[in-house]
Design a protein around this motif. Structure first.
Motif, PDB file in Angstrom:
ATOM      1  N   ARG A 215      17.736  24.111   7.689  1.00 34.29           N
ATOM      2  CA  ARG A 215      18.245  24.422   9.029  1.00 34.29           C
ATOM      3  C   ARG A 215      17.103  24.615  10.004  1.00 34.29           C
ATOM      4  O   ARG A 215      17.119  24.118  11.128  1.00 34.29           O
ATOM      5  CB  ARG A 215      19.125  25.671   8.987  1.00 34.29           C
ATOM      6  N   SER A 216      16.077  25.333   9.570  1.00 33.19           N
ATOM      7  CA  SER A 216      14.957  25.601  10.472  1.00 33.19           C
ATOM      8  C   SER A 216      14.069  24.376  10.686  1.00 33.19           C
ATOM      9  O   SER A 216      13.328  24.317  11.658  1.00 33.19           O
ATOM     10  CB  SER A 216      14.117  26.769   9.941  1.00 33.19           C
ATOM     11  N   GLN A 217      14.159  23.389   9.800  1.00 29.72           N
ATOM     12  CA  GLN A 217      13.322  22.195   9.901  1.00 29.72           C
ATOM     13  C   GLN A 217      14.120  20.940  10.258  1.00 29.72           C
ATOM     14  O   GLN A 217      13.635  19.826  10.089  1.00 29.72           O
ATOM     15  CB  GLN A 217      12.601  21.951   8.568  1.00 29.72           C
TER      16      GLN A 217
ATOM     17  N   ILE B 230      19.828  18.868   0.419  1.00 27.22           N
ATOM     18  CA  ILE B 230      19.933  20.277   0.790  1.00 27.22           C
ATOM     19  C   ILE B 230      20.677  21.004  -0.313  1.00 27.22           C
ATOM     20  O   ILE B 230      21.731  20.571  -0.763  1.00 27.22           O
ATOM     21  CB  ILE B 230      20.655  20.432   2.142  1.00 27.22           C
TER      22      ILE B 230
ATOM     23  N   GLY C 199      16.177  24.283   0.436  1.00 28.51           N
ATOM     24  CA  GLY C 199      17.271  25.229   0.552  1.00 28.51           C
ATOM     25  C   GLY C 199      17.923  25.097   1.916  1.00 28.51           C
ATOM     26  O   GLY C 199      17.315  24.592   2.869  1.00 28.51           O
ATOM     27  N   ALA C 200      19.150  25.564   2.048  1.00 26.44           N
ATOM     28  CA  ALA C 200      19.918  25.410   3.285  1.00 26.44           C
ATOM     29  C   ALA C 200      19.229  26.074   4.475  1.00 26.44           C
ATOM     30  O   ALA C 200      19.142  25.480   5.554  1.00 26.44           O
ATOM     31  CB  ALA C 200      21.324  25.982   3.096  1.00 26.44           C
ATOM     32  N   GLU C 201      18.730  27.264   4.312  1.00 26.14           N
ATOM     33  CA  GLU C 201      18.072  27.960   5.428  1.00 26.14           C
ATOM     34  C   GLU C 201      16.793  27.252   5.854  1.00 26.14           C
ATOM     35  O   GLU C 201      16.515  27.117   7.039  1.00 26.14           O
ATOM     36  CB  GLU C 201      17.783  29.418   5.064  1.00 26.14           C
ATOM     37  N   GLN C 202      16.023  26.803   4.890  1.00 30.15           N
ATOM     38  CA  GLN C 202      14.783  26.097   5.200  1.00 30.15           C
ATOM     39  C   GLN C 202      15.095  24.767   5.896  1.00 30.15           C
ATOM     40  O   GLN C 202      14.433  24.398   6.861  1.00 30.15           O
ATOM     41  CB  GLN C 202      13.977  25.862   3.923  1.00 30.15           C
TER      42      GLN C 202
ATOM     43  N   ARG D 199      22.094  24.794  -2.071  1.00 27.87           N
ATOM     44  CA  ARG D 199      22.549  26.165  -1.835  1.00 27.87           C
ATOM     45  C   ARG D 199      22.678  26.816  -3.203  1.00 27.87           C
ATOM     46  O   ARG D 199      23.401  26.319  -4.053  1.00 27.87           O
ATOM     47  CB  ARG D 199      23.887  26.174  -1.113  1.00 27.87           C
ATOM     48  N   HIS D 200      21.957  27.887  -3.409  1.00 25.96           N
ATOM     49  CA  HIS D 200      21.931  28.587  -4.699  1.00 25.96           C
ATOM     50  C   HIS D 200      21.547  27.639  -5.835  1.00 25.96           C
ATOM     51  O   HIS D 200      22.114  27.686  -6.927  1.00 25.96           O
ATOM     52  CB  HIS D 200      23.279  29.246  -4.990  1.00 25.96           C
TER      53      HIS D 200
END
Length: 84
Positions: A13-15, A31, A8-11, A33-34
Motif C-alpha cells: 500500500r505504501s509503495q 501481495i 505484505g499488504a501494508e508495505q 496478507r498473513h
C-alpha cells in the motif's frame, strides 16, 4: 516474465506508485496478507482481456439431464421453495 516480488499488504500500500511503475516495466508483485497470497500487480499484457462476451456454444449440451427427466417440473418445485 521477469522476477516476481512478494510484499505484505501494508508495505505494498505504501509503495503502490512504485509497484505500478515496475509493472509497466514487466515486473510482477504478489501481495500477501498473513503470509498468504491474496492479490497480484501484473503488467496488463499478462492478463487475458476478453474482447467481449464469449460464445456459449462450447458448453451446449453439457447440462443434459442435470434437472431430471422433466426440467420444467423440477424448476417449478425449486421456485416454489421461495414461496414458503
Amino acid at each position: 516474465m521477469k522476477k516476481t516480488r512478494y510484499l505484505g499488504a501494508e508495505q505494498a500500500r505504501s509503495q503502490l506508485p512504485a509497484l505500478l511503475a515496475e509493472a509497466t516495466k514487466g515486473y510482477c508483485t504478489v501481495i500477501t496478507r498473513h503470509g498468504k497470497s491474496v492479490a497480484a500487480i501484473v503488467p496488463v499484457d499478462h492478463v487475458a482481456l476478453s474482447g467481449g462476451q464469449q460464445s456459449m456454444l462450447t458448453v451446449a449440451g453439457s447440462g443434459k439431464g442435470l434437472w431430471g427427466r422433466n426440467s420444467r417440473s423440477t424448476l417449478r418445485l425449486l421456485r416454489g421453495e421461495w414461496d414458503r
